[in-house]
Design a protein around this motif. Structure first.
Motif, short mmCIF file in Angstrom:
data_model
loop_
_atom_site.label_atom_id
_atom_site.label_comp_id
_atom_site.label_asym_id
_atom_site.label_seq_id
_atom_site.Cartn_x
_atom_site.Cartn_y
_atom_site.Cartn_z
N LYS A 100 -3.39 57.92 -9.00
CA LYS A 100 -3.52 59.24 -8.19
C LYS A 100 -2.40 59.11 -7.13
N ALA A 111 9.34 66.53 -3.16
CA ALA A 111 9.54 67.61 -1.97
C ALA A 111 10.75 67.16 -0.89
N HIS B 77 -1.82 68.87 -10.76
CA HIS B 77 -1.69 67.47 -10.32
C HIS B 77 -3.04 67.09 -9.98
N VAL B 80 -5.50 66.37 -12.50
CA VAL B 80 -5.36 64.99 -13.10
C VAL B 80 -5.66 63.78 -12.03
N VAL B 81 -5.54 64.07 -10.72
CA VAL B 81 -5.99 63.14 -9.80
C VAL B 81 -7.60 63.21 -9.68
N ASP B 82 -8.11 64.06 -9.92
CA ASP B 82 -9.53 64.14 -9.53
C ASP B 82 -10.24 63.86 -10.92
N GLU B 83 -9.54 63.85 -11.88
CA GLU B 83 -10.20 63.73 -13.26
C GLU B 83 -11.07 64.82 -13.66
N SER B 133 5.56 71.52 0.84
CA SER B 133 5.47 70.84 -0.17
C SER B 133 5.00 69.23 0.11
N ALA B 134 6.07 68.75 0.92
CA ALA B 134 5.79 67.36 1.53
C ALA B 134 4.52 67.35 2.02
N SER B 137 1.55 67.20 -0.19
CA SER B 137 1.34 65.69 -0.84
C SER B 137 0.67 64.76 0.09
N GLU B 138 1.42 64.83 1.27
CA GLU B 138 0.74 63.86 2.43
C GLU B 138 -0.84 64.16 2.81
N GLU B 140 -2.97 65.49 0.39
CA GLU B 140 -3.68 65.05 -0.80
C GLU B 140 -3.91 63.36 -0.70
N ILE B 141 -2.94 62.77 -0.29
CA ILE B 141 -2.90 61.43 -0.10
C ILE B 141 -3.85 60.82 0.95
N HIS B 142 -3.66 61.70 2.03
CA HIS B 142 -4.64 61.10 3.13
C HIS B 142 -6.18 61.43 2.64
N LEU B 144 -7.30 61.11 -0.49
CA LEU B 144 -7.66 59.91 -1.32
C LEU B 144 -8.18 58.85 -0.32
N LEU B 145 -7.29 58.62 0.81
CA LEU B 145 -7.72 57.50 1.64
C LEU B 145 -9.01 57.86 2.33
#
Lengths: 322, 322
Positions: A100, A111, B77, B80-83, B133-134, B137-138, B140-142, B144-145
């Protein structure tokens, strides 16, 4: 390296500065793969191309960092797609942090690369690199479709390599010339150098995966064989295979049905077949042709130390293979 | 829809034309998710923003297509990340073709979006969309955390939502104004509308996952609960939880240890706790605040049919939740 060493230091600094994010995992994960280093071959090509045409400014620093960000983004996604555990002997980011964050940090770097291009301010560069990025994805997807398919031809293979590898090499050298504001004929020559070098480089890489010398040095070989990738050595051997040999390749590469868990016996037999049909010799010869084409692409530029080095890089891209 | 219906047709045509590739799997897979349709909310925002400020050209068509490409890339994406197996009731691309092509076609659409921006030719737009876009992504990663972490605060949540959802809404509306060459004050107002709308929209989405009404309608609820996502309803309930309740949330959301395979009993208990602490009411109230802020962002624009509709969109983004 001494010719562009100072520039490369600045590129590395730009990379460090620009992979920053308040989300600490981003510089952590990106740093893992970027710091792992590798050769920085692609950004070095941008620096060298700029130097070859006498560029004196500092845009090539930013542009080389853009190239490395794009390259790193594709590596992160490649390792997820290939389910790779190791890259250059170290654990991959997906092996450490999972798929992930690897997918998402790849997106971030992609990006960020475009943010850097905006900072540089050239629509021409953005056109070259957005096009190259689309072509790279096409090449990767085309490669997925050729995997485990023994009908794959040399033309398919060269399409894949031209897209997934050579497109970024070609863009890296071209934008070095764009930064310097050089005429189109020179940009085309720089691009041709990068493209031919990229193809030679990838063919040599694919050769190395079956290299007896690598095996002697204790390096792992046969990864492509076990993954069922249709690379040039195998494509040559299959083209000349008799029925029995063809059945062997189909069992190993298509069905991935190996006679032992590590596929050692099948790999040994594959090496015998490659030797029987001179497939590795033909592969190296093809790599040499592209390296030679890369050299010829630079004919229009006057002799200089950078030109000598770029020619040596072309030779070395193949020579490292054996 | 009748106000921008003709424009939207052109956007759809641009999308179809520009997702083409010689690699047939690309338009096939991209077409699956793009044709699935959805509301085309984000490109519609670009069209409506351009119309609100009186734009008469056709750049907004290309820019709306850029927005949809970026959105589609992130959806591929995300799944994919969340399956995820399903999106809007249909099989996801990763469920049909696997993760590999989904990651790579996402990359392709991302690159293609930037190619389209180059064609449009505005560095300002490219700056806005590469930055967005950047930030996405930040976010989405946040996210995840924060997953499976019951210490997640409302501030964390709003950071995530502001980045992963609202950044694209804000960019979509701003570039509508950029296309029209409007002054910065108007661009900022359009952006504020998009950002507030995006937050309201996401809060309402997260509300819906616990909505009794959705459950009555036979729609599946509790996906976020089963995935251990820390969304606003749960964050409110946890903030007021006693020790026993806290242990419950920790078991379900952190350890994902449910009392039955479908987590039905635990979900029912979670709904009881949300009701006990008025967590859903507070969530809806928060969504209304952002919808109201979105409306207020448009105050500077003279009344018009488009303005009325944009105000109604703000109301509806929340009203659909209950």
């Amino acid at each position: 390296m001494d010719l562009v060493g100072e520039d490369l230091k600045q590129v590395n600094q730009t990379i460090l500065d620009r992979m920053h994010s308040p989300i600490a995992l981003i510089p952590q994960l990106a740093g893992h793969i970027i710091a792992a280093g590798g050769k920085r071959l692609r950004p070095l090509l941008t620096l060298a191309a700029a130097k070859l045409v006498g560029y004196e400014g500092d845009r090539h620093i930013t542009l080389a960092a853009c190239i490395e960000f794009l390259h790193t983004a594709t590596l992160l996604h490649d390792d997820v797609v290939d389910e790779s555990d190791k890259r250059r002997g170290r654990d991959t980011a997906n092996a450490i942090w999972g798929n992930k964050p690897s997918v998402l940090v790849g997106d971030f770097l992609f990006a960020r690369s475009f943010e850097l291009m905006v900072q540089d301010g050239s629509l021409e560069v953005m056109g070259i690199l957005s096009r190259a990025s689309a072509v790279i994805s096409e090449g990767e997807i085309h490669q997925l479709l050729t995997a485990n398919n023994i009908e794959t031809t040399e033309t398919d293979y060269l399409d894949v390599v031209g897209a997934k590898t050579a497109a970024l090499f070609a863009a890296a050298t071209r934008i070095g010339g764009v930064a310097a504001g050089r005429p189109v004929a020179e940009l085309d020559a720089l691009e041709a150098y990068g493209r031919n070098l990229g193809i030679a480089f990838q063919i040599a890489d694919d050769f190395l995966d079956y290299s007896a010398r690598e095996a002697e040095l204790g390096k792992s070989i046969g990864d492509d064989f076990r993954d069922g990738k249709l690379t040039l050595p195998v494509i040559h051997a299959i083209a000349q295979a008799d029925d029995e040999e063809r059945a062997f390749w189909a069992r190993c590469l298509e069905e991935q049905d190996f006679s032992d868990p590590e596929a050692e016996a099948d790999l040994a037999h594959a090496m015998t077949l490659l030797a029987r049909h001179d497939a590795l010799k033909v592969t190296v010869a093809r790599a040499h042709e592209y390296a030679e084409a890369a050299r010829r692409s630079l004919d229009m530029f006057p002799d200089s130390r950078v030109k000598t080095i770029l020619n040596e890089v072309a030779d070395f891209s193949v020579a490292r293979a054996y």
